[in-house]
Write a protein that holds these residues in place. Structure first.
Motif, PDB file in Angstrom:
ATOM      1  N   ILE A 173       0.875  -1.164   0.000  1.00 11.96           N
ATOM      2  CA  ILE A 173       0.000   0.000   0.000  1.00 11.96           C
ATOM      3  C   ILE A 173       0.916   1.219   0.000  1.00 11.96           C
ATOM      4  O   ILE A 173       1.634   1.462   0.968  1.00 11.96           O
ATOM      5  CB  ILE A 173      -0.913  -0.001   1.238  1.00 11.96           C
ATOM      6  CG1 ILE A 173      -1.778  -1.264   1.253  1.00 11.96           C
ATOM      7  CG2 ILE A 173      -1.760   1.263   1.279  1.00 11.96           C
ATOM      8  CD1 ILE A 173      -2.468  -1.539   2.568  1.00 11.96           C
ATOM      9  N   THR A 174       0.897   1.975  -1.098  1.00  8.65           N
ATOM     10  CA  THR A 174       1.812   3.100  -1.278  1.00  8.65           C
ATOM     11  C   THR A 174       1.024   4.395  -1.417  1.00  8.65           C
ATOM     12  O   THR A 174       0.111   4.492  -2.249  1.00  8.65           O
ATOM     13  CB  THR A 174       2.680   2.891  -2.541  1.00  8.65           C
ATOM     14  OG1 THR A 174       3.321   1.613  -2.456  1.00  8.65           O
ATOM     15  CG2 THR A 174       3.727   3.971  -2.667  1.00  8.65           C
ATOM     16  N   ILE A 175       1.380   5.393  -0.615  1.00 10.32           N
ATOM     17  CA  ILE A 175       0.727   6.699  -0.638  1.00 10.32           C
ATOM     18  C   ILE A 175       1.055   7.403  -1.962  1.00 10.32           C
ATOM     19  O   ILE A 175       2.205   7.414  -2.401  1.00 10.32           O
ATOM     20  CB  ILE A 175       1.195   7.554   0.560  1.00 10.32           C
ATOM     21  CG1 ILE A 175       0.779   6.890   1.884  1.00 10.32           C
ATOM     22  CG2 ILE A 175       0.665   8.982   0.471  1.00 10.32           C
ATOM     23  CD1 ILE A 175      -0.707   6.780   2.104  1.00 10.32           C
ATOM     24  N   SER A 176       0.051   8.023  -2.596  1.00  8.06           N
ATOM     25  CA  SER A 176       0.234   8.646  -3.903  1.00  8.06           C
ATOM     26  C   SER A 176       0.606  10.130  -3.851  1.00  8.06           C
ATOM     27  O   SER A 176       1.083  10.663  -4.845  1.00  8.06           O
ATOM     28  CB  SER A 176      -1.039   8.491  -4.742  1.00  8.06           C
ATOM     29  OG  SER A 176      -1.281   7.126  -4.993  1.00  8.06           O
ATOM     30  N   ALA A 177       0.375  10.808  -2.701  1.00  4.86           N
ATOM     31  CA  ALA A 177       0.659  12.246  -2.636  1.00  4.86           C
ATOM     32  C   ALA A 177       1.002  12.657  -1.209  1.00  4.86           C
ATOM     33  O   ALA A 177       0.492  12.077  -0.246  1.00  4.86           O
ATOM     34  CB  ALA A 177      -0.549  13.039  -3.126  1.00  4.86           C
ATOM     35  N   ASP A 178       1.875  13.661  -1.081  1.00  4.77           N
ATOM     36  CA  ASP A 178       2.199  14.230   0.236  1.00  4.77           C
ATOM     37  C   ASP A 178       0.918  14.747   0.884  1.00  4.77           C
ATOM     38  O   ASP A 178       0.008  15.213   0.194  1.00  4.77           O
ATOM     39  CB  ASP A 178       3.162  15.411   0.096  1.00  4.77           C
ATOM     40  CG  ASP A 178       4.532  15.010  -0.445  1.00  4.77           C
ATOM     41  OD1 ASP A 178       4.782  13.817  -0.621  1.00  4.77           O
ATOM     42  OD2 ASP A 178       5.342  15.923  -0.676  1.00  4.77           O
ATOM     43  N   GLY A 179       0.863  14.694   2.222  1.00  2.00           N
ATOM     44  CA  GLY A 179      -0.287  15.267   2.907  1.00  2.00           C
ATOM     45  C   GLY A 179      -0.462  14.722   4.305  1.00  2.00           C
ATOM     46  O   GLY A 179       0.319  13.904   4.791  1.00  2.00           O
ATOM     47  N   THR A 180      -1.521  15.191   4.951  1.00  2.00           N
ATOM     48  CA  THR A 180      -1.907  14.707   6.267  1.00  2.00           C
ATOM     49  C   THR A 180      -3.024  13.692   6.078  1.00  2.00           C
ATOM     50  O   THR A 180      -3.986  13.945   5.352  1.00  2.00           O
ATOM     51  CB  THR A 180      -2.389  15.870   7.161  1.00  2.00           C
ATOM     52  OG1 THR A 180      -1.330  16.824   7.267  1.00  2.00           O
ATOM     53  CG2 THR A 180      -2.766  15.372   8.545  1.00  2.00           C
ATOM     54  N   TYR A 181      -2.880  12.557   6.740  1.00  2.00           N
ATOM     55  CA  TYR A 181      -3.817  11.459   6.578  1.00  2.00           C
ATOM     56  C   TYR A 181      -4.348  11.012   7.937  1.00  2.00           C
ATOM     57  O   TYR A 181      -3.660  11.120   8.949  1.00  2.00           O
ATOM     58  CB  TYR A 181      -3.125  10.261   5.907  1.00  2.00           C
ATOM     59  CG  TYR A 181      -2.729  10.527   4.476  1.00  2.00           C
ATOM     60  CD1 TYR A 181      -3.543  10.105   3.439  1.00  2.00           C
ATOM     61  CD2 TYR A 181      -1.559  11.209   4.174  1.00  2.00           C
ATOM     62  CE1 TYR A 181      -3.185  10.345   2.115  1.00  2.00           C
ATOM     63  CE2 TYR A 181      -1.202  11.454   2.853  1.00  2.00           C
ATOM     64  CZ  TYR A 181      -2.017  11.026   1.834  1.00  2.00           C
ATOM     65  OH  TYR A 181      -1.674  11.271   0.531  1.00  2.00           O
ATOM     66  N   GLU A 182      -5.572  10.494   7.929  1.00  2.00           N
ATOM     67  CA  GLU A 182      -6.129   9.827   9.105  1.00  2.00           C
ATOM     68  C   GLU A 182      -6.120   8.335   8.793  1.00  2.00           C
ATOM     69  O   GLU A 182      -6.628   7.909   7.753  1.00  2.00           O
ATOM     70  CB  GLU A 182      -7.554  10.298   9.373  1.00  2.00           C
ATOM     71  CG  GLU A 182      -8.159   9.613  10.607  1.00  2.00           C
ATOM     72  CD  GLU A 182      -9.590  10.024  10.837  1.00  2.00           C
ATOM     73  OE1 GLU A 182      -9.815  10.885  11.697  1.00  2.00           O
ATOM     74  OE2 GLU A 182     -10.468   9.466  10.125  1.00  2.00           O
ATOM     75  N   ILE A 183      -5.521   7.561   9.708  1.00  2.00           N
ATOM     76  CA  ILE A 183      -5.348   6.124   9.469  1.00  2.00           C
ATOM     77  C   ILE A 183      -5.902   5.343  10.662  1.00  2.00           C
ATOM     78  O   ILE A 183      -5.742   5.763  11.811  1.00  2.00           O
ATOM     79  CB  ILE A 183      -3.863   5.777   9.268  1.00  2.00           C
ATOM     80  CG1 ILE A 183      -3.277   6.614   8.116  1.00  2.00           C
ATOM     81  CG2 ILE A 183      -3.682   4.293   8.999  1.00  2.00           C
ATOM     82  CD1 ILE A 183      -1.785   6.479   7.950  1.00  2.00           C
ATOM     83  N   SER A 184      -6.516   4.210  10.391  1.00  2.00           N
ATOM     84  CA  SER A 184      -6.951   3.283  11.438  1.00  2.00           C
ATOM     85  C   SER A 184      -6.872   1.866  10.874  1.00  2.00           C
ATOM     86  O   SER A 184      -6.818   1.671   9.663  1.00  2.00           O
ATOM     87  CB  SER A 184      -8.378   3.601  11.900  1.00  2.00           C
ATOM     88  OG  SER A 184      -9.275   3.532  10.814  1.00  2.00           O
ATOM     89  N   ALA A 185      -6.843   0.882  11.786  1.00  2.00           N
ATOM     90  CA  ALA A 185      -6.734  -0.517  11.350  1.00  2.00           C
ATOM     91  C   ALA A 185      -7.278  -1.448  12.431  1.00  2.00           C
ATOM     92  O   ALA A 185      -7.417  -1.049  13.595  1.00  2.00           O
ATOM     93  CB  ALA A 185      -5.279  -0.864  11.046  1.00  2.00           C
ATOM     94  N   PHE A 186      -7.556  -2.674  12.035  1.00  2.00           N
ATOM     95  CA  PHE A 186      -8.000  -3.691  12.992  1.00  2.00           C
ATOM     96  C   PHE A 186      -7.627  -5.075  12.493  1.00  2.00           C
ATOM     97  O   PHE A 186      -7.378  -5.279  11.307  1.00  2.00           O
ATOM     98  CB  PHE A 186      -9.519  -3.614  13.214  1.00  2.00           C
ATOM     99  CG  PHE A 186     -10.310  -4.135  12.046  1.00  2.00           C
ATOM    100  CD1 PHE A 186     -10.723  -5.462  12.004  1.00  2.00           C
ATOM    101  CD2 PHE A 186     -10.623  -3.315  10.974  1.00  2.00           C
ATOM    102  CE1 PHE A 186     -11.434  -5.951  10.917  1.00  2.00           C
ATOM    103  CE2 PHE A 186     -11.336  -3.797   9.884  1.00  2.00           C
ATOM    104  CZ  PHE A 186     -11.752  -5.118   9.857  1.00  2.00           C
ATOM    105  N   ALA A 187      -7.590  -6.017  13.422  1.00  2.00           N
ATOM    106  CA  ALA A 187      -7.436  -7.440  13.095  1.00  2.00           C
ATOM    107  C   ALA A 187      -8.130  -8.246  14.182  1.00  2.00           C
ATOM    108  O   ALA A 187      -8.019  -7.924  15.366  1.00  2.00           O
ATOM    109  CB  ALA A 187      -5.966  -7.831  12.999  1.00  2.00           C
TER     110      ALA A 187
END
Length: 188
Positions: free
Chosen positions: A67-81
């Motif tokens: 999973i590769t980010i396409s542009a500079d910036g501020t991101y909100e990220i979350s995940a679960f398993a």
């Protein structure tokens, strides 16, 4: 004629709203397939996704399991398993400690842990899937940064997870379909 004109305007507003929503700058991936873990305490194990797991993608590239980010910036990220150690026959004093990680640029000189959570399985829940959640957080990312989801069994565990090659540990809990997932939204 005026009613037709108003209906056309309403329809145009609806289309503009829908097209704006369709361009939402997010990425969501979730696995519906079980994943096997090795009983290797203190070693990171990647939870790998496949192209079919991508639900929505307007901000990343997903190629060769990355999973590769396409542009500079501020991101909100979350995940679960959802993880089930699958252990039978334990004692009251036994425990299994696991951590779930979101890692930026794994196996590189710029590797960093973006988020993590820990769960301690104890007597009575060794054969129950627990949801490990890394709640939403904001982070600045650069173009071409990679993000991945990892699990680690901690060496403080007193017993091993189910060691059968036929047992999948990252699995769906009762009443849910998703096994593991990640959401990335571009904020700025």
């Amino acid at each position: 004629m005026e009613k037709v004109f108003k209906d056309i305007i309403k329809l145009l507003i609806l289309f503009v709203g829908i097209s704006g929503f369709a361009q939402e700058k997010t990425f969501y991936i979730r696995s519906l397939r079980s994943i096997h873990l090795q009983n290797t305490p203190n070693e990171m194990q990647q939870l790998r996704f496949q192209p079919i797991d991508v639900v929505y993608n307007k901000i990343t590239q997903f190629l060769n399991d990355k999973i590769t980010i396409s542009a500079d910036g501020t991101y909100e990220i979350s995940a679960f398993a959802n993880i089930n150690p699958g252990v039978m026959g334990s004692t009251v004093k036994d425990s299994i400690h696991m951590e779930l990680y979101l890692i930026k640029n794994p196996n590189s000189s710029s590797e960093s842990i973006l988020g993590k959570t820990e769960f301690k399985y104890s007597y009575g829940n060794f054969d129950v899937a627990a949801g490990l959640l890394i709640g939403p957080f904001e982070v600045v990312m650069q173009k071409n940064d990679e993000i991945s989801l990892w699990v680690k069994i901690l060496p403080t565990s007193t017993i091993a997870i189910n060691q059968s090659d036929k047992y999948d540990h990252v699995t769906k809990p009762t009443g849910m379909q998703q096994i593991a997932g990640m959401r990335i939204a571009k904020l700025l």
